[in-house]
Design an enzyme around this catalytic site. Structure first.
Site, PDB file in Angstrom:
ATOM      1  N   ASP A  47       0.849  -1.197   0.000  1.00 50.98           N
ATOM      2  CA  ASP A  47       0.000   0.000   0.000  1.00 50.98           C
ATOM      3  C   ASP A  47       0.886   1.249   0.000  1.00 50.98           C
ATOM      4  OD1 ASP A  47       0.870  -0.141   2.610  1.00 50.98           O
ATOM      5  OD2 ASP A  47      -1.099   0.161   3.529  1.00 50.98           O
ATOM      6  N   SER A  48       2.216   1.042   0.053  1.00 52.97           N
ATOM      7  CA  SER A  48       3.159   2.149  -0.168  1.00 52.97           C
ATOM      8  C   SER A  48       2.935   2.745  -1.557  1.00 52.97           C
ATOM      9  CB  SER A  48       4.604   1.670  -0.022  1.00 52.97           C
ATOM     10  OG  SER A  48       4.815   0.466  -0.742  1.00 52.97           O
ATOM     11  N   ASP A  86      -1.368  -6.115  -0.706  1.00 52.84           N
ATOM     12  CA  ASP A  86      -1.393  -5.485   0.626  1.00 52.84           C
ATOM     13  C   ASP A  86      -2.794  -4.936   0.885  1.00 52.84           C
ATOM     14  OD1 ASP A  86      -0.295  -4.643   2.968  1.00 52.84           O
ATOM     15  OD2 ASP A  86       0.976  -3.087   2.083  1.00 52.84           O
ATOM     16  N   GLU A 118      -1.770  -5.802   8.306  1.00 53.05           N
ATOM     17  CA  GLU A 118      -0.989  -5.184   9.385  1.00 53.05           C
ATOM     18  C   GLU A 118      -1.660  -5.411  10.727  1.00 53.05           C
ATOM     19  OE1 GLU A 118      -0.187  -1.010   8.770  1.00 53.05           O
ATOM     20  OE2 GLU A 118       0.709  -1.347   6.802  1.00 53.05           O
ATOM     21  N   GLU A 185       8.846  -4.746  10.729  1.00 56.69           N
ATOM     22  CA  GLU A 185       9.298  -3.438  10.238  1.00 56.69           C
ATOM     23  C   GLU A 185       9.792  -2.574  11.388  1.00 56.69           C
ATOM     24  OE1 GLU A 185       6.714  -1.427   7.465  1.00 56.69           O
ATOM     25  OE2 GLU A 185       7.895   0.425   7.556  1.00 56.69           O
TER      26      GLU A 185
HETATM   27  O1  KIV Z   1       3.478  -1.143   1.787  1.00 54.45           O
HETATM   28  C1  KIV Z   1       4.635  -1.581   1.798  1.00 54.45           C
HETATM   29  O2  KIV Z   1       5.428  -1.325   0.890  1.00 54.45           O
HETATM   30  C2  KIV Z   1       5.026  -2.414   2.923  1.00 54.45           C
HETATM   31  C3  KIV Z   1       6.457  -2.852   3.004  1.00 54.45           C
HETATM   32  C4  KIV Z   1       7.317  -1.721   3.351  1.00 54.45           C
HETATM   33  C5  KIV Z   1       6.644  -4.004   3.928  1.00 54.45           C
HETATM   34  O3  KIV Z   1       4.243  -2.713   3.762  1.00 54.45           O
END
Ligand code: KIV
Length: 281
Positions: A47-48, A86, A118, A185
């Site tokens: 979700d980044s 994600d 998460e 993390e």
């Molecule tokens: O959203 C993301 O990119 C992540 C990674 C940094 C583990 O959760």
């Protein structure tokens, strides 16, 4: 019909203690292809993407629909890596039913093989429900960006005895709930090593030191393409932003000076057609 040669969840889990797991994020078909060619184990459509691909300040605004678009694109670019979607903020926090429904969309509509959720003990019931529906779950504890408001920002987690014990209990609760692997993390390396030693599934670290079962980074950080900020745990293996800037500025200059396009980039009429056309009307 030939079956896909993708790495399976049991194959990934079997790497624990034997071989380091390699993982990176990706959001589009082109980079997914490049990653897949390397033989990388796992690609997370993080979700980044909210920050990397959409320019938001944090991960909270990205929607299920947007995550599905990025995930479909990554799945199209891969043949062997395990693709994990994600789950975005509010796609699983509300109820177990909601979590199962949205997790299922990553597999059914986007073609992912698993989802990431998460949270620790408080999310164990969600993880259990999703796994019960036949959907593999990658856990994620430590700094969980969707809860950054609650955590008081983007800080290293588990630095005191109580919070370290809580992370250990979170990891164990998630394993009991059925996760196949766990992202750690921003946790001190000693704690990450202890969690890795205590749990039966692989740990994948980001800012968690080297004593874990594998590593993950955000692709655009590794390539030097994201210039927003660079956390301490990031190692940039290239400076692609500079490479892109040079290419773009050269293009602009060549267009202005008439250097581009050259003969080799242009199409030609046959001499007969040109002779006919160029006769005075
Ligand atoms: O959203 C993301 O990119 C992540 C990674 C940094 C583990 O959760």
């Amino acid at each position: 019909m030939t079956r896909s040669k993708r790495l399976t969840i049991p194959e990934l889990v079997a790497k624990k203690g034997k071989e380091k797991i390699t993982a990176l994020t990706a959001y589009d078909v082109q980079f997914a292809r490049l990653l897949d060619e390397t033989g990388i184990d796992l690609i997370l459509v993080g979700d980044s993407a909210a920050m990397i691909m959409m320019g938001y300040e944090d991960t909270l605004p990205i929607t299920m629909e947007e995550m599905l678009v990025f995930t479909k694109s990554v799945v199209k670019g891969t043949k062997r890596a395990l693709v994990v979607g994600d789950m975005p903020f509010l796609s699983y926090q509300v109820s177990d039913e909601n979590a199962v429904f949205n997790a299922g969309r990553f597999l059914k509509e986007a073609g992912a093989q698993a989802v990431k959720i998460e949270g620790g003990q408080e999310m164990a019931s969600r993880v259990r429900a999703v796994v019960k529906a036949g959907i593999p779950v990658l856990g994620h504890i430590g700094l969980t960006p969707q809860s950054a408001n609650l955590l008081g920002g983007y800080k290293v987690q588990g630095k005191d005895v109580a919070s370290a014990r809580k992370l250990l209990a979170d990891a164990q609760a998630l394993v009991e709930a059925g996760i196949f692997a766990l992202v750690l993390e921003c946790v001190p390396q000693e704690l990450a090593a202890l969690i890795t030693q205590k749990i039966s599934v692989p740990t994948i670290g980001i800012g968690a030191g080297k004593h874990v079962d594998g590593q993950i980074l955000v692709l655009h950080d590794l390539l030097g393409l994201f210039e927003g900020f660079r956390p301490k745990f990031v190692k940039a293996y290239a400076d692609l932003a500079s490479v892109c800037r040079t290419a773009l500025n050269t293009y602009i200059k060549e267009v202005k000076t008439g250097q581009f396009p050259g003969e080799e980039h242009s199409f030609k009429l046959s001499p007969e057609v040109w002779a006919e056309l160029s006769k005075a009307e």
